[in-house]
Design an enzyme around this catalytic site. Structure first.
Site, mmCIF file in Angstrom:
data_model
loop_
_atom_site.group_PDB
_atom_site.id
_atom_site.type_symbol
_atom_site.label_atom_id
_atom_site.label_comp_id
_atom_site.label_asym_id
_atom_site.label_seq_id
_atom_site.Cartn_x
_atom_site.Cartn_y
_atom_site.Cartn_z
ATOM 1 N N ASP A 163 44.837 29.028 -10.224
ATOM 2 C CA ASP A 163 45.244 29.391 -8.935
ATOM 3 C C ASP A 163 43.791 28.912 -7.952
ATOM 4 O OD1 ASP A 163 46.372 30.178 -6.456
ATOM 5 O OD2 ASP A 163 45.831 32.083 -6.857
ATOM 6 N N GLU A 402 42.903 36.418 -17.611
ATOM 7 C CA GLU A 402 44.765 36.257 -17.538
ATOM 8 C C GLU A 402 45.105 35.593 -18.555
ATOM 9 O OE1 GLU A 402 46.506 36.364 -13.441
ATOM 10 O OE2 GLU A 402 45.633 38.204 -12.917
ATOM 11 N N TYR A 454 48.724 43.731 -8.684
ATOM 12 C CA TYR A 454 49.031 43.117 -7.708
ATOM 13 C C TYR A 454 50.673 44.082 -7.428
ATOM 14 C CZ TYR A 454 45.775 39.595 -7.741
ATOM 15 O OH TYR A 454 44.298 39.405 -7.429
ATOM 16 N N GLU A 490 40.842 42.881 -10.413
ATOM 17 C CA GLU A 490 41.431 42.149 -9.034
ATOM 18 C C GLU A 490 42.456 43.117 -8.575
ATOM 19 O OE1 GLU A 490 43.272 38.251 -9.662
ATOM 20 O OE2 GLU A 490 41.385 37.506 -10.984
HETATM 21 C C1 BDP Z 1 45.452 36.412 -10.443
HETATM 22 C C2 BDP Z 1 44.326 35.369 -10.747
HETATM 23 C C3 BDP Z 1 43.560 34.764 -9.558
HETATM 24 C C4 BDP Z 1 45.023 34.622 -8.501
HETATM 25 C C5 BDP Z 1 45.133 35.759 -7.982
HETATM 26 C C6 BDP Z 1 46.441 35.623 -6.805
HETATM 27 O O1 BDP Z 1 43.616 35.788 -11.800
HETATM 28 O O2 BDP Z 1 43.069 33.560 -10.068
HETATM 29 O O3 BDP Z 1 44.104 33.826 -7.457
HETATM 30 O O4 BDP Z 1 46.069 36.320 -9.284
HETATM 31 O O5 BDP Z 1 47.549 35.254 -7.138
HETATM 32 O O6 BDP Z 1 46.542 36.289 -11.112
HETATM 33 O O7 BDP Z 1 46.046 35.604 -5.764
#
Ligand code: BDP
Length: 580
Positions: A163, A402, A454, A490
């Site tokens: 991404d 990931e 997330y 993250e």
């Molecule tokens: C994670 C990835 C990261 C993405 C982020 C996203 O590690 O590179 O930019 O999600 O979706 O899966 O913003």
């Protein structure tokens, strides 16, 4: 691999600046001998990506040529001359005066070649570099993966398996440098603490038969140690004891100066100086310890990314990023998803940031070509550790981000990488950044766990109560099973600066701020959580897809570094903690 530095025995010449540049979409260059120069070039700036310097190179994925004419100083004649490229994405081949000198795969690590026998003194010389950034499933990071091999609901244009935008070009400085004929090839420093004493172990590797001995000298406040070293073969080892050592830490990033000299019967022939931070890092039970004290990481995943520059090194931007990280109360970051520049690592040492240093292994999958990807990951680990082993700021190696570890061979793949990293550097914890959670079998042997989550964004969208419940349940389960410290490496939400909603709604600044606040509150209530890294420090360029609005908008700063609401909220959370 020692960074080029000038002193009385070594000189450095920065070739960065304008280069002649030519695209080669039909791959004719080598057959037509462009290595000796060609017509029809335009001017490009180095370091910087080629993509945004012109209108026709934005999405260019292919071959391109860089040319530079230079004069080596006559005073370099007696020694050796080297060419060093900080990073070129993705594959580079190099010629000097039309003669091939070497090649390198991988876009984020330095490479160098001795060019003493190719160079011409007293004349103009020509450096030609072919760089190519095609996407391929057998490259790391991979791209252009056939849908039947790696099904994905959303595909990017260009078709990357990661991404961020696949910028191409020479992204870091190009240096010519000289060393003496007999020279210091490498220095490895490892530090430990015994009572109040700092122990500095040094291994020096030299080249040159006439050199049998040398000295190491360590200097700092209240410390001046000078010790003789004797080479056995090409290696010499020594151990220095610093009484009442000043330890390196984020609060006091104190650096001693180590200087290494080697000598022949004629006297000193080469010298190299290195800053040394005395510190230890260790995982024990559910905690991460710096200098024997538990440490909690507050910070970000980042990117090397800026308008026009793409992934090109920009020192003012780097200084700005560190000043914003200080302002917000961060003490750490991860080099997501590839090694950052050496200049960035130097500043981390000087400013006291703790770094999770990651190889460019993002978007890994375990279908066809897995052996090639494994070999590349091992190469990257070797090169990264060789480059960054002496930085006190680097506290953890990350061997992937990931991975799509859904196939049985993933566990053995990562075991091999883990053991490889440990064999090269037993002093630092090794991790992998996982999205699979308990399904990631490598969690069994990693030293600590990094997890990306997330909830409230990609799942349970817009529902922060449910998101936090799920997060808590999952963290508890992972800790119950693995009993290892966890970093939430993250978490975050997209927001478009200037977009507001009350009650908070996805893409508003309020929603992003509230998600981050609630995640931090939860994380900080769990004793086994040893860090929170918000995704992301700043908005960044991605390839095109329906879930991206020109940029990935999860930055707490905009791409040009203006703070969003989340930045102010984080500052309150992180600075409060700092004040007790
Ligand atoms: C994670 C990835 C990261 C993405 C982020 C996203 O590690 O590179 O930019 O999600 O979706 O899966 O913003």
């Amino acid at each position: 691999m020692l960074y080029p530095k000038a002193n009385e025995f070594r000189q450095v010449m920065d070739l960065s600046g304008f280069f002649d540049f030519k695209l080669d979409p039909e791959k004719r260059g080598e057959k037509e001998n462009w290595q000796k120069g060609t017509e029809g070039c335009r001017v490009i700036s180095v370091p910087a990506s080629w993509n945004e310097q012109f209108l026709d190179t934005k999405n260019y994925l292919g071959f391109a040529w860089y040319f530079k004419r230079f004069y080596p100083p006559l005073s370099w004649k007696e020694g050796r001359v080297w060419l060093r490229i900080g990073a070129a994405n993705y594959y580079a081949k190099v010629w000097v005066n039309g003669e091939f000198v070497g090649e390198h795969e991988g876009g984020y690590l330095p490479f160098q070649f001795e060019i003493s026998d190719k160079i011409r003194f007293g004349e103009e010389n020509l450096l030609s570099i072919e760089v190519e950034n095609e996407l391929s499933p057998t490259r790391v990071p991979p791209g252009n993966i056939p849908p039947e091999e790696e099904p994905r609901p959303l595909r990017f244009y260009p078709d990357v398996n990661f991404d961020f935008f696949p910028y191409g070009g020479i992204h870091r400085p190009v240096y010519l440098f000289s060393t003496p004929k007999s020279y210091i090839e490498d220095i490895t420093v490892m530090t430990s603490i015994e009572g109040g004493k700092g122990i500095v172990e040094c291994v020096v590797v030299k080249r040159g038969e006439d050199v049998q001995e040398g000295r190491v000298h360590l200097e700092g406040k209240g410390t001046k140690i000078d010790q003789k070293i004797k080479f056995e073969g090409n290696t010499a080892k020594t151990k220095l004891t610093v009484e009442k050592a000043i330890l390196w830490s984020p609060e006091n990033p104190y650096l001693y100066e180590l200087s290494v000299e080697i000598s022949s019967s004629k006297g000193t022939v080469d010298k190299y100086c290195l800053p040394v931070g005395i510190r230890t890092i260790e995982v024990k039970g559910k905690k991460l310890y710096l200098n024997g004290k538990p440490i909690f990481l507050k910070g970000f995943g980042k990117h090397e990314d800026f308008p026009v520059l793409g992934k090109g090194l920009c020192l003012p931007l780097m200084v700005k990023d560190y000043s914003l990280m200080k302002w917000i109360g961060a003490n750490s970051f991860r080099t997501s998803h590839y090694p950052y520049s050496e200049e960035m690592m130097d500043l981390a040492d000087r400013q006291g940031f703790l770094v999770i240093d990651e190889i460019p292994a993002v978007g890994l999958f375990f279908g066809r070509g897995v052996e090639r990807r494994l070999a590349l990951c091992k190469q990257y680990i070797s090169e990264l550790i060789a480059r960054d082993k002496n930085h006190p700021s680097v506290i953890i190696w990350s061997i992937a981000n990931e991975p799509h570890s859904t196939k049985p061979q993933a566990k053995a793949f990562f075991k091999e990488l883990y053991e490889h990293a440990k064999s090269l550097d037993p002093s630092r914890p090794v991790t992998l950044v996982s999205m699979l959670g308990l399904k990631e079998e490598a969690l069994e042997f990693l030293d600590l766990i990094c997890l990306n989550r997330y909830y409230g964004w990609y799942t349970d969208s817009g529902q922060l109560d449910i998101a936090c419940q799920r997060l808590e349940k999952e963290l508890e389960e992972i800790f119950r099973v693995h009993k290892k410290p966890i970093i939430l490496s993250e978490f975050g939400a997209g927001s478009i600066a200037g977009m507001h909603a009350d009650p908070p709604e996805m893409f508003s600044e309020e929603y992003q701020a509230e998600l981050i606040r609630r995640y931090c509150e939860l994380i900080e209530s769990k004793p086994y959580m040893v860090g929170e890294h918000v995704w992301c420090f700043a908005d960044f360029k991605t390839a095109q897809a329906p879930h991206r609005v020109i940029l990935n908008r999860k930055g707490v700063f905009t791409r040009t570094r203006e703070p969003k609401l989340a930045a102010h909220i984080l500052r309150k959370i992180w600075r409060k903690k700092e004040n007790g």
